[in-house]
Motif scaffolding. Sequence first.
Motif, short mmCIF file in Angstrom:
data_model
loop_
_atom_site.label_atom_id
_atom_site.label_comp_id
_atom_site.label_asym_id
_atom_site.label_seq_id
_atom_site.Cartn_x
_atom_site.Cartn_y
_atom_site.Cartn_z
N UNK A 42 -36.51 -33.97 6.57
CA UNK A 42 -36.85 -35.19 5.84
C UNK A 42 -35.65 -35.90 5.24
N UNK A 43 -34.55 -35.17 5.09
CA UNK A 43 -33.39 -35.79 4.42
C UNK A 43 -32.24 -36.11 5.36
N UNK A 44 -32.27 -35.60 6.57
CA UNK A 44 -31.12 -35.68 7.46
C UNK A 44 -30.65 -37.11 7.72
N UNK A 45 -31.58 -38.02 8.01
CA UNK A 45 -31.18 -39.39 8.34
C UNK A 45 -30.56 -40.10 7.16
N UNK A 46 -31.16 -39.94 5.97
CA UNK A 46 -30.62 -40.59 4.78
C UNK A 46 -29.24 -40.04 4.43
N UNK A 47 -29.09 -38.73 4.54
CA UNK A 47 -27.79 -38.10 4.23
C UNK A 47 -26.73 -38.56 5.23
N UNK A 48 -27.09 -38.54 6.51
CA UNK A 48 -26.13 -38.97 7.55
C UNK A 48 -25.72 -40.43 7.35
N UNK A 49 -26.68 -41.27 7.00
CA UNK A 49 -26.38 -42.69 6.78
C UNK A 49 -25.44 -42.87 5.61
N UNK A 50 -25.65 -42.09 4.53
CA UNK A 50 -24.79 -42.19 3.35
C UNK A 50 -23.36 -41.75 3.68
N UNK A 51 -23.23 -40.62 4.39
CA UNK A 51 -21.89 -40.13 4.76
C UNK A 51 -21.18 -41.13 5.67
N UNK A 52 -21.92 -41.67 6.64
CA UNK A 52 -21.33 -42.66 7.56
C UNK A 52 -20.79 -43.86 6.79
N UNK A 53 -21.61 -44.41 5.91
CA UNK A 53 -21.20 -45.60 5.16
C UNK A 53 -19.97 -45.34 4.31
N UNK A 54 -19.96 -44.19 3.63
CA UNK A 54 -18.83 -43.86 2.76
C UNK A 54 -17.54 -43.67 3.56
N UNK A 55 -17.66 -43.11 4.76
CA UNK A 55 -16.47 -42.78 5.55
C UNK A 55 -15.89 -43.98 6.30
N UNK A 56 -16.43 -45.15 6.07
CA UNK A 56 -15.85 -46.34 6.67
C UNK A 56 -14.46 -46.59 6.10
N UNK A 57 -14.24 -46.21 4.81
CA UNK A 57 -12.89 -46.38 4.25
C UNK A 57 -12.10 -45.08 4.40
N UNK A 58 -10.79 -45.20 4.64
CA UNK A 58 -9.96 -44.07 5.06
C UNK A 58 -9.96 -42.93 4.05
N UNK A 59 -9.84 -43.26 2.75
CA UNK A 59 -9.73 -42.18 1.76
C UNK A 59 -10.96 -41.30 1.74
#
Length: 449
Positions: A303-320
């Motif tokens: 139930x949480x996988x998609x939301x978690x993956x989306x959050x990690x993806x968005x955050x990792x757009x910036x290099x740091x």
Amino acid sequence: MAKTGVLETDPRVAELKKELQRLVKSIVEDDDCSAEVMDRAREALCSIKDLKMKRSMSLKLHGPHSFPEEFRCPLSREMMRDPVILATGQTYDRPFIQKWLKAGNRTCPLTQQVLSHTLLTPNHLIGEMISQWCKSHGIELTDPDQYSNEDQIMDADRSRFIDLLEKMSSSALEQKEAAKELRLLTKRMPSFRALFGESLEAIPQLLNPFSQNKGGIHPDLQEDLITTLLNLSIHDNNKKLVAETPMVIPLLMDALKSGTIETRSNAAATIFTLSALDSNKALIGKSGVLKPLIDLLEEGHPSVMKDVASAIFNLCIIHENKSRAVHEGAVKVLMEKIMNQTHVDELLAILAMLSTHQKAIEEMGNLGAVSCLLTIIRESSCDRNKENCIAILHSVCLNDRTKLRELREEENTYRTISKLSQTGTARAKRKANGILERLRRALNITHTA
């Protein structure tokens, strides 16, 4: 010849007349003309009449009876119909200052001062002065109620909103009831989401139960409050305010670690939504939120996988944040999930993003990524997944020559990379051709040696 007035030069009137002509023609010529067409014709006619009345009044006001300057709205430069006072003490016509605020502005147009709140207070004194002046000059002003129905609803919303926030400092039972209602209202009504942007104190008031109960709050109350934060973050003008409220990110991090599954999922979804702003990506990344996100991803609750993956993806757009994710063990978790064929689409996208990081590439190589990615390219029917796989493999080739042998064996056996260079997306073709070129060079060097 008909007299041509200023009204006829108004492009809005010209467009309305064209529309009215078209509708009337349809009504006259079509025996089966629908009631909807007739309603639209009536609306167009009423709009033309309104514009004419407003123009007529404007000509009066700009004629021999020039009105006092204090009656003029600083934004519209016209006489105010519904004067209201802003937090700075300046008076504006309600519809024009509301348009200013709804555009996301949080300063006074005249003074440029930052507003402590965006509540509008009726200026009854100026309103009465305008009314008396118009009566004495034979001018009939438009009834403010004709264009402020939405504002009346907003006033009713605001009253209920303030009442509910006050209950967040009351008994546990009242807190639970108010939180549940705020969750529902912020989901259904954009106006309620917008109300939270009117005061810097609204979100801290909403989250007051967390401050009152240091030992933790009831899971249902936590779920309602975290979900309300999610609803608020959907409103674009709230994203910065929500993320910069000091207690929000720590509470979201706690929610990722504990609470109901829906609480944890909605906390991840809130982080994803807030991180749409680049400034929020940096702020949230610095907080340490990637660690609990990656831990939750590793737990693997469906139930949480998609939301978690989306959050990690968005955050990792910036290099740091890529560096932070790699440091917190994201590559190992991603590879394990992909190898187990869990949410492959979303996780491959994250892995491809991390493949620009040197340490991530080294970890992928050690974890058997090359074989896994080649298998996906061969067996997957998803062009996007193939593109992400070949992009990662291209980065591997550039940084680790020892993997070229495995790629060459794959190419000799299945021609996997050659096929993708001909049938893949434009980006996949470029990456595949880049790998084939490196394989050719490596082969030439071997033969020369």
